[in-house]
Scaffold this active site. Structure first.
Site, PDB file in Angstrom:
ATOM      1  N   HIS B  98     -11.934  32.955 -17.610  1.00 33.14           N
ATOM      2  CA  HIS B  98     -12.748  33.103 -18.817  1.00 33.14           C
ATOM      3  C   HIS B  98     -11.951  32.871 -20.091  1.00 33.14           C
ATOM      4  O   HIS B  98     -12.550  32.771 -21.170  1.00 33.14           O
ATOM      5  CB  HIS B  98     -13.437  34.474 -18.843  1.00 33.14           C
ATOM      6  CG  HIS B  98     -12.506  35.628 -18.877  1.00 33.14           C
ATOM      7  ND1 HIS B  98     -12.168  36.360 -17.756  1.00 33.14           N
ATOM      8  CD2 HIS B  98     -11.828  36.185 -19.887  1.00 33.14           C
ATOM      9  CE1 HIS B  98     -11.326  37.308 -18.088  1.00 33.14           C
ATOM     10  NE2 HIS B  98     -11.096  37.228 -19.378  1.00 33.14           N
ATOM     11  N   SER B 222      -6.597  40.256 -20.429  1.00 36.99           N
ATOM     12  CA  SER B 222      -7.186  39.342 -19.466  1.00 36.99           C
ATOM     13  C   SER B 222      -6.228  38.193 -19.213  1.00 36.99           C
ATOM     14  O   SER B 222      -5.736  37.573 -20.159  1.00 36.99           O
ATOM     15  CB  SER B 222      -8.496  38.768 -20.010  1.00 36.99           C
ATOM     16  OG  SER B 222      -9.593  39.400 -19.444  1.00 36.99           O
TER      17      SER B 222
END
Lengths: 86, 278
Positions: B98, B222
């Site tokens: 992502h 992330s």
């Protein structure tokens, strides 16, 4: 339920856009990746959120606020976020 | 039959390791978790007391292999984000899918990503390079499946030859059982994505495609490396890509844990193809 594209418009109490505000989704109704986002010059940010309640934390310097939004199942909807004392 | 597939790691140009890494990094396996309770408090992914440690000598191995990412969408979208990546080859970093591809965030591929290895606040010990070429697992692109949330960043410069790069290995469930693992990355709540923070603990459990751990992380981390190290003189071996907080863990597991997709054999095979790209 998957995530849908949402637009946040972040302003202060005077309606002025808050640029460079960092935000992170801390809780949502479905898994959300651990990315952080930054508002643009117009106070805008675009991110994917699942429909339902979402707790979003906003940061800039020592400033920090948590805001709970109710995300609707409506892609590309803009949510107005007014931050006090920002 | 499960095949263990690996890639090669490198310590980079300067072989001197961080003197504090030996104290911070955890090694091998343990029957005991480093903490006995995991109570959800406030933020989604800091589990109980926040035990993250700031890394200051980020110009040293292994910390310098981890990079702060500033991600920008393609115009006309003005979206920007913060994430973490890490070197797996001279010109290749691994990160979460992502961070490079998101229909909801970027309307597809990211536009540019500024990569700052070992960033330490206002200090950029290895400068910043801008990448415009990315890859992501097809199942992430097609289905947004968190189990396949892995992507990579291709650089034009062989910066990995200087900072070093992680070895990857597709470890088996048995290999991962009771393994002590390490995560370092750039969270938004401390230093606004400019400072590297580190935490450790034991693998809580695995599923077919994910590894679960009660290691403190936060938004901005992330894409961080999840690595195992057998001992102080052994090289770090990345086994997963950190990507999700507590909400990403099925309630049926009965654990409070963050997680990341595993580097399974077919995933490492795909990453090898990414490494071979010019």
């Amino acid at each position: 339920m998957g995530r849908i594209a949402c637009v946040l418009h972040v302003t202060d109490q005077g309606g002025r856009p808050l640029a460079g505000m960092m935000l992170v989704v801390e809780q949502a109704s479905a898994p959300v990746p651990e990315m952080a986002y930054v508002t643009d010059d117009a106070g805008g940010a675009r991110l994917g959120l699942p429909p339902g309640p979402a707790v979003i934390r906003f940061f800039r310097g020592d400033y920090s606020r948590r805001v709970t939004l109710t995300i609707e199942d409506a892609p590309d909807r803009t949510y107005e976020v007014v931050l006090d004392d920002a | 039959m499960f095949r263990v597939i690996e890639t090669e790691g490198s310590q980079g140009a300067d072989k001197a390791a961080s003197p504090v890494a030996e104290d911070l990094v955890v090694y091998g396996k343990s029957d005991q978790r480093l903490r006995t309770t995991a109570v959800r408090v406030g933020a989604e992914t800091v589990i109980g007391t926040d035990e993250r440690v700031r890394v200051f000598d980020t110009d040293k191995y292994p910390w310098r292999m981890v990079a702060a990412l500033n991600i920008s969408a393609r115009p006309p979208l003005g979206v920007s984000g913060v994430g973490t990546g890490w070197f797996i080859g001279p010109k290749t970093l691994l990160t979460a899918g992502h961070c490079v591809y998101s229909k909801t965030d970027f309307d597809g591929w990211a536009g540019t990503i500024e990569v700052s290895p070992g960033r330490n606040g206002a200090k950029f010990p290895f400068g910043t390079v801008t990448a415009t070429r990315f890859s992501a697992l097809q199942a992430w692109q097609d289905d947004v499946d968190p189990d396949f949330d892995i992507g990579c960043i291709h650089l034009d410069q062989p910066l990995g030859d200087t900072v070093g790069y992680f070895k990857l290995a597709s470890l088996t469930d048995r290999d991962l059982e009771n393994s002590m693992i390490n995560i370092s990355g750039y969270p938004a709540d401390r230093g606004a994505g400019t400072e590297q923070y580190f935490h450790v603990n034991r693998v809580l459990r695995t599923s077919a495609r994910r590894v679960y751990y009660d290691i403190d992380t936060y938004g901005g981390q992330s894409g961080s490396p999840v690595w195992y190290q057998a001992g102080p003189n052994d090289e770090p071996v990345a086994i997963a890509v950190h990507a999700y907080g507590i909400a990403g863990t099925p309630s049926g597991f009965g654990i409070t844990a963050n997680s990341g997709p595993r580097l399974l054999p077919e995933v490492v095979e795909t990453i090898r193809e990414w490494l071979a790209l010019p």
